[in-house]
Design a protein around this motif. Sequence first.
Motif, short mmCIF file in Angstrom:
data_model
loop_
_atom_site.label_atom_id
_atom_site.label_comp_id
_atom_site.label_asym_id
_atom_site.label_seq_id
_atom_site.Cartn_x
_atom_site.Cartn_y
_atom_site.Cartn_z
N LYS A 33 -6.91 3.80 -5.05
CA LYS A 33 -6.85 2.60 -4.19
C LYS A 33 -5.68 2.81 -3.23
O LYS A 33 -5.68 1.98 -2.24
CB LYS A 33 -6.66 1.40 -5.29
CG LYS A 33 -7.73 1.17 -6.14
CD LYS A 33 -7.28 -0.24 -7.04
CE LYS A 33 -8.52 -0.57 -8.02
NZ LYS A 33 -8.31 -1.62 -8.91
N ASP A 36 -0.77 -0.73 -0.74
CA ASP A 36 -0.90 -1.77 0.38
C ASP A 36 0.18 -2.75 -0.03
O ASP A 36 0.18 -3.59 -0.90
CB ASP A 36 -2.36 -2.37 0.07
CG ASP A 36 -2.65 -3.31 1.24
OD1 ASP A 36 -1.51 -3.55 2.22
OD2 ASP A 36 -3.63 -3.92 1.39
N GLY A 38 0.84 -5.01 2.49
CA GLY A 38 0.57 -6.08 3.24
C GLY A 38 1.25 -6.02 4.57
O GLY A 38 1.52 -4.97 5.14
N ASN A 40 4.20 -5.93 7.23
CA ASN A 40 5.44 -5.26 6.71
C ASN A 40 6.47 -5.79 7.80
O ASN A 40 6.17 -5.66 9.18
CB ASN A 40 4.98 -3.78 6.88
CG ASN A 40 6.51 -2.84 6.70
OD1 ASN A 40 7.07 -3.07 5.67
ND2 ASN A 40 6.62 -2.23 7.58
N ASN A 68 -3.67 7.22 6.62
CA ASN A 68 -3.43 6.50 7.55
C ASN A 68 -2.80 7.02 8.74
O ASN A 68 -1.33 7.52 8.79
CB ASN A 68 -2.50 5.18 6.90
CG ASN A 68 -2.46 4.31 8.24
OD1 ASN A 68 -2.56 4.28 9.24
ND2 ASN A 68 -1.90 3.12 7.65
N LYS A 125 -0.68 0.26 4.84
CA LYS A 125 -1.72 0.64 3.83
C LYS A 125 -1.89 2.13 3.80
O LYS A 125 -2.34 2.48 5.22
CB LYS A 125 -2.95 -0.31 3.68
CG LYS A 125 -3.89 -0.08 2.71
CD LYS A 125 -5.35 -0.86 2.84
CE LYS A 125 -6.25 -0.67 1.98
NZ LYS A 125 -7.45 -1.46 1.97
N ASN A 127 -2.91 5.79 1.36
CA ASN A 127 -2.90 6.78 -0.08
C ASN A 127 -2.81 8.00 0.33
O ASN A 127 -2.93 8.67 1.52
CB ASN A 127 -4.58 6.51 -0.26
CG ASN A 127 -4.76 6.60 -1.74
OD1 ASN A 127 -3.90 7.03 -2.30
ND2 ASN A 127 -5.88 6.60 -2.07
N SER A 320 -9.68 -7.62 5.69
CA SER A 320 -9.10 -6.63 4.94
C SER A 320 -7.52 -6.70 5.21
O SER A 320 -6.69 -6.76 4.30
CB SER A 320 -9.27 -5.02 5.25
OG SER A 320 -8.61 -4.18 4.61
N SER A 321 -7.06 -7.06 6.42
CA SER A 321 -5.34 -7.30 6.87
C SER A 321 -5.05 -8.45 6.00
O SER A 321 -4.22 -8.33 5.42
CB SER A 321 -5.56 -7.47 8.22
OG SER A 321 -5.79 -6.12 8.70
N LYS A 323 -6.26 -9.58 3.25
CA LYS A 323 -6.41 -9.26 1.66
C LYS A 323 -7.57 -10.29 1.14
O LYS A 323 -7.46 -10.37 0.06
CB LYS A 323 -5.03 -9.45 0.91
CG LYS A 323 -4.11 -8.26 1.40
CD LYS A 323 -2.84 -8.25 0.35
CE LYS A 323 -2.02 -7.08 0.65
NZ LYS A 323 -0.83 -7.04 -0.15
N SER A 328 -12.26 -1.41 3.42
CA SER A 328 -11.96 -1.08 4.84
C SER A 328 -13.05 -0.15 5.32
O SER A 328 -13.93 0.36 4.58
CB SER A 328 -10.33 -0.41 4.91
OG SER A 328 -10.48 0.72 4.19
#
Length: 569
Positions: A33, A36, A38, A40, A68, A125, A127, A320-321, A323, A328
């Motif tokens: 996952k 994230d 949110g 910032n 990202n 966000k 990973n 998605s932004s 939440k 996404s």
Amino acid sequence: MILKNPLFAVDTLSQWNRNDIKTKKFQSFDLKKGIDIGYNKNNAVWCTLKIKNLDNINTQSKWICLNNNDLDSISLFDNNTIKTLGDRTRNISPFIEAQAFEVTLKPNQEKVLLFRIKKIVSFAKFNFYLEDESALIQKSNHKIALLSFSLGIVFLVILFNFHLYYFSRDKIYLCYNLYATVTIIYLMISTHFAKNIFFNNFLYFSELRIYSAAIWMIVLTLFVTTFLGVKQTQSKKYNIIILLNTINLILISITVFLLLINKNEWLKPFFYIGYINFTIIFFFILMNASQNLKNNRNSAIYVLAAFIPHIVWGTVNIFSSFKIIGYSTPHNSLIYICFYEILMFGYILTQNYISTFQRNNELNREIILEKEKTLQTITNTQIRERRNISNIIHDNFGSKIAHILQLIQLKNNDLAKNNIEKLASDIREISHTILPKSLDEGALISSLESQIPSWNLNLKNTSIEIFSYDFPEKIQEKWIFDMYLISLEIINNALRHGQPTSVIIELYAYSKHYLFQFTDDGKGFDPQVIAKGFGLENIEKRVLFYKGTLDINSSKNNGTILQICIPKI
């Protein structure tokens, strides 16, 4: 190699250094996952990852990647080595596909990697994942090839649309080219193509990405509303869309100012307002396209087909932004959507141009045929009128003159005088029929009235009437003769084409202009379908010569109202 034991901690003030990390509390996260945090506000995220080489014999090299590309800076602390990538650095990743760091481990070796990820303003966000060099090279080459091909095709489409604009002068082609150009710029920025290929040392791609996206959405909505003709068909919705786009432009200006004065903590509400505005604009465009399915079916279907993928992409990213959803869009989806959208609209505009060109050719052929028929009618009319005048001179005047000569020879002067006076009266009447003498004195109303009895006498099922309202009995204007002939031509057209039972001529005089209205209850026609014939075209040219206007209001089976407005000198 595998990644394990992922941990992260958020430095809300971005003040920690490497030595502070040992005293901070970290929490685990799921590598599937990612992280994230949110929206910032100048936070820094510190992450630790264990990486282990599971091969007991061979040394292995892998690339640890972040999914990202929009992060401002990513620092990797590997023992005494520090590597940095990101938008706010002059360092670029070897691969356009991802921000990637190479890690080499000996057989069965395990080490802990420390990352510091920085995103000054916006949603954060990301990973981590491991990838082979060959796979990264292949994906990056594929992305560069796809972008280069897409940009090349779009440039050709833009050039072609400039060509279409040159011939058609339709502003929709300029709107399309503006939209396509802004799309190219946004794609180059958002995919890191511009940074990796052209501007390695530019440090503000994160901000540029946000603002170029906002401007791109504004231009896109303006193009779509122009294409659908929203301004003409649904002016209220058009005004709302323009208002929302104006608000978005103001928001862009405000956020740029806040960035310049380093008030990043004030930016969040402006981001949210911008997202909400674009969502409302999307809704209005979809609603308008759906409503246009009845009136302009093809254009509405094209817009829905081209715009829905974009709507889905934008909506998913906005949700998605916020939440609202945890999904996404795929990494390269924007490239495919933009390329598809540009080609779709380019195809639509080309088809419209071809259809318009063919329709204009057909109309031109009809106009040419109409001109030929009209010229033939004019020729036949001239021949008939000349024959009538010849017959009148030969049969009437000739015999009367011979009789007068005979009376003179017989010295019957009184009877000869009476015949000469009667002959003079006949000549005046014929001359007045051809062009009334009263026109020289500016008597337009009486000149037209003098023709009505002879018209009505020869018509079985049609009556012609004339009325005047504050129109002067005598008027000294240059156009008086043209207006007389124009009136005759309009009445003849109505009788020949409309088959009316009533024709009414009305003359008005106002403070700044004269108005002439011709109304018939004939068959009528559709001015949008039937082009102006040679007669109406000549009438319009003569009216325009006197800086006047010609308006035609007609529909099938509802008669015709033709108005001519000529300004006073």
